[in-house]
Write an enzyme that holds these catalytic residues in place. Structure first.
Site, PDB file in Angstrom:
ATOM      1  N   HIS B 270       0.857  -1.177   0.000  1.00 11.88           N
ATOM      2  CA  HIS B 270       0.000   0.000   0.000  1.00 11.88           C
ATOM      3  C   HIS B 270       0.897   1.232   0.000  1.00 11.88           C
ATOM      4  O   HIS B 270       2.111   1.144   0.116  1.00 11.88           O
ATOM      5  CB  HIS B 270      -0.847   0.030   1.280  1.00 11.88           C
ATOM      6  N   GLU B 344       3.527  -0.162   3.835  1.00 13.01           N
ATOM      7  CA  GLU B 344       3.081   1.153   3.405  1.00 13.01           C
ATOM      8  C   GLU B 344       4.336   1.774   2.814  1.00 13.01           C
ATOM      9  O   GLU B 344       5.289   2.063   3.529  1.00 13.01           O
ATOM     10  CB  GLU B 344       2.567   1.978   4.600  1.00 13.01           C
TER      11      GLU B 344
END
Lengths: 294, 383
Positions: B270, B344
């Site tokens: 992500h 992330e």
């Protein structure tokens, strides 16, 4: 320059909090209910303490809020900072009032396209006391930071930016900054830096224990002619809120002159839901010359 | 000064055989006194330091900036020596080859074709998957695991053995298959290219609402409705009408369930924040093997940082980023895959979702180091 080993000591980079000596253990039990969102009703017992320590995200929240406030108060688009690392912190909970956080963190200069990417120059250090009033926005901030850039250099860069802004041809035909692929034309950087400065005020006001914001994109810019040499412009920004993942458009009006207090007015759109009437966040500010109320 | 030298170097290299400077570093040190200046001079004797400034070792003195180039291997020794002597330094350039190429704005990309240095729209990504299959049929196969609300295909690439170029990858692929889903939310991805760059959800219609889309990463059956703020169809994190209500979610969960015996690790990518996360998001309780997960995450993020000094933090989702319910990570873990991680990726918010294209390759390179480590670890520690 900081040697490469300059890093949080092991306990900090882990899921556990800072060393226990830095904490008021008796208050940990009070932390747990607040750090879960209100009414989460999760399967775990909210009274059960977490793995010893202030949740890192609360300290990061506080550091960010403090930095937004610091950037706004500096009134200087050349002296903007971003969070590098949270180094230590403590929190005190009061279910009636809110949450007080003391946090120490390092910062680096905000410079979107430097050759050195994230390793631009020295790291600054800040210490802040942040008071989040029970999920309400506009946390009270008391923050001091070591100086990262010489005052004279800062003034020079501010003035250079000011001149660049004044030389821009109006009407500005800008679709978005950065463009959808993350590119900012160097001639448009001053606009971005100034927008970031103005947005810092907005982001500070809107930050709570739970919500925090980043400036995602400028979607429109308009500069006004002025009689008094100030920079006056209107822009629309998209703010990205992390905990809800919302993208929030805000209209911001900003008046600036190097060395003078920044004037900001803004209006953010609330999430439109069919059931509720639309709400708006509005605010305005001038950097206070006395900071005795903080 | 610095700008002149690389061009100088390039002029020479064009004349002879192509010299490369992969992962070579340029250091900047400011010796505070004669003693420190001498330390640098000593280092120059035992290591190959190419001084950019001053031009030669004997000009090195106290209270001046000293810049020098050093190979990747020797840079470790240099760093330890400087650290040991408590000398401050800065790494100006992490990969000289990269900087050189950037100056030329290397146009290896042909407009209209997929490029590893640019964002590619869905069509180009599909074309790329076909190219991978064509070029490496013994290694790459493509599986359609389902389709989206708008009937776009969901493709998984299976990468198997007989690699060869990179020693570590070869070893890994010898013993493991990698299933790679390049894009999960295809409809949303297409929408972000054509209509709204910031669109996050898929594009399914919601009953009783004008608002479109479900957040696929709130749609998994992992304490799906325990967090109340994901219940609004107009919200960007809307969980959907039921767990796995979305076609895309179902396609993935079916695939994983049917391969559950084989799967040892689940990794999801992500952006942004520079974090390496593990379960749980829906509770503050830690998973039983959290110490193991934390160990893997710590080393993984350390390894990642060796490339460009990109700093990641790591930890369980709930305390590191925020509480979330219905995430694929928690679901995969509770299903039985005991090593699940979410990256992330870059950056930490300066550009956020609009990460400049020049960051794509470095991000990939450093991330791959962490992924390879995780894979190696799993091979060593699980049966």
């Amino acid at each position: 320059m900081q040697p490469r080993r300059q890093r949080l000591p092991a306990p900090w980079s882990g899921p556990r909090g800072p060393r226990p000596t830095a904490l008021l253990l008796a208050l940990l039990l009070l932390l747990a209910p607040v750090v879960a969102p209100a009414g989460s009703g999760g399967p775990d017992d909210p009274g059960q303490p977490q793995d010893a320590g202030v949740p890192r995200r609360l300290l990061q929240q506080a550091a960010r809020a403090a930095l937004h406030f610091f950037n706004f108060r500096s009134g200087s688009p050349s002296a903007l900072r971003v969070l590098a690392e949270v180094q230590e912190g403590r929190a005190w909970m009061n279910p009636k009032e809110g949450c007080k956080v003391h946090v120490v963190f390092s910062t680096e200069r905000y410079n979107p396209e430097s050759l050195l990417q994230e390793r631009e120059g020295r790291l600054g250090k800040c210490s802040a006391r942040v008071f989040f009033k029970n999920q309400k926005p506009r946390p009270t901030i008391n923050v001091t930071c070591t100086r990262l850039i010489e005052k004279k250099k800062r003034q020079q860069e501010d003035y250079l930016l000011y001149k660049q802004m004044k030389q821009l041809k109006n009407p500005l035909e800008i679709v978005s900054i950065p463009d959808n692929h993350g590119h900012i034309d160097p001639s448009l950087r001053p606009i971005w830096d100034l927008a970031f400065l103005g947005s810092s005020y907005v982001m500070w006001e809107m930050t709570t224990q739970v919500s925090h914001y980043y400036l995602a994109q400028l979607t429109s810019v308009r500069q006004w002619k002025t009689n008094d040499d100030t920079i006056d412009f209107d822009y629309t920004v998209l703010l990205h809120e992390l905990s809800t993942q919302e993208i929030i458009p805000c209209r911001i009006h900003l008046v600036w002159y190097p060395g003078k207090p920044l004037k900001v007015k803004y209006h953010c759109q609330e999430l439109q839901t069919p059931e509720e009437a639309s709400g708006t966040e509005e605010g305005s500010a001038v950097v206070p010359t006395e900071l005795s109320n903080f | 000064m610095r700008l002149i030298l690389p061009v100088g170097l390039i002029a020479t290299t064009l004349a002879i055989a192509p010299v490369r400077f992969d992962r070579e570093k340029v250091f900047r040190v400011k010796p505070q006194d004669e003693k420190q200046a001498d330390i640098i001079k000593d280092l120059a004797k035992t290591n190959e330091l190419d001084f950019w400034y001053p031009s030669a070792t004997h000009h090195v003195a106290a209270n001046m900036m000293v810049d020098f180039r050093v190979s990747e291997k020797e840079s470790q020794a240099i760093q330890s020596a400087l650290d040991q002597n408590k000398m401050h330094y800065e790494i100006l350039i992490h990969d000289l080859q990269e900087e050189i190429e950037k100056q030329f704005d290397v146009k290896e990309d042909i407009p209209g074709r997929h490029s590893y240095a640019k964002y590619n729209n869905w069509e180009k990504i599909v074309a790329w998957t076909e190219k991978m299959m064509d070029k490496h049929p013994e290694m790459v196969s493509r599986i359609k695991i389902g389709s989206t609300v708008e009937d776009n295909p969901l493709y998984v690439l299976k990468a198997t053995k007989t690699y060869g170029r990179n020693k570590i990858m070869t070893k890994l692929l010898d013993q493991m298959n990698f299933y790679i889903l390049p894009v999960f939310n295809v409809d949303g991805y297409i929408w972000s290219w054509t209509k709204n760059r910031m669109w996050r959800k898929n594009r399914s219609k919601n009953q009783n609402s004008k608002c479109i889309g479900t957040d696929l990463n709130r749609n998994f059956n992992a304490s799906w409705n325990s967090i109340p703020n994901t219940n609004d169809p107009c919200a960007d994190n809307y969980r959907g009408s039921a767990p796995e209500s979305e076609k895309e979610t179902k396609a993935i969960t079916n695939f994983i369930r049917s391969h559950l015996n084989e799967i040892k690790v689940y990794i999801t990518f992500h952006s942004y924040s520079q974090m390496l996360l593990f379960p749980y998001g829906y509770t503050s309780k830690l998973p039983p093997n959290h110490e193991d997960l934390a160990k893997v995450a710590k080393i993984g993020t350390d390894v990642l940082s060796t490339r460009y000094e990109t700093r990641y933090i790591y930890g369980p989702i709930e305390s590191t980023i925020y509480p979330i319910s219905g995430s694929s990570l928690d679901w995969a873990y509770d299903l039985g895959i005991k090593h699940t991680f979410a990256f992330e990726l870059r950056d930490k918010g300066k550009f956020g979702f609009l990460l400049p294209e020049s960051r794509i390759k470095p991000t990939c390179r450093e991330t791959m180091l962490a992924v390879k480590f995780i894979a190696k670890y799993i091979l060593k520690h699980t049966s």
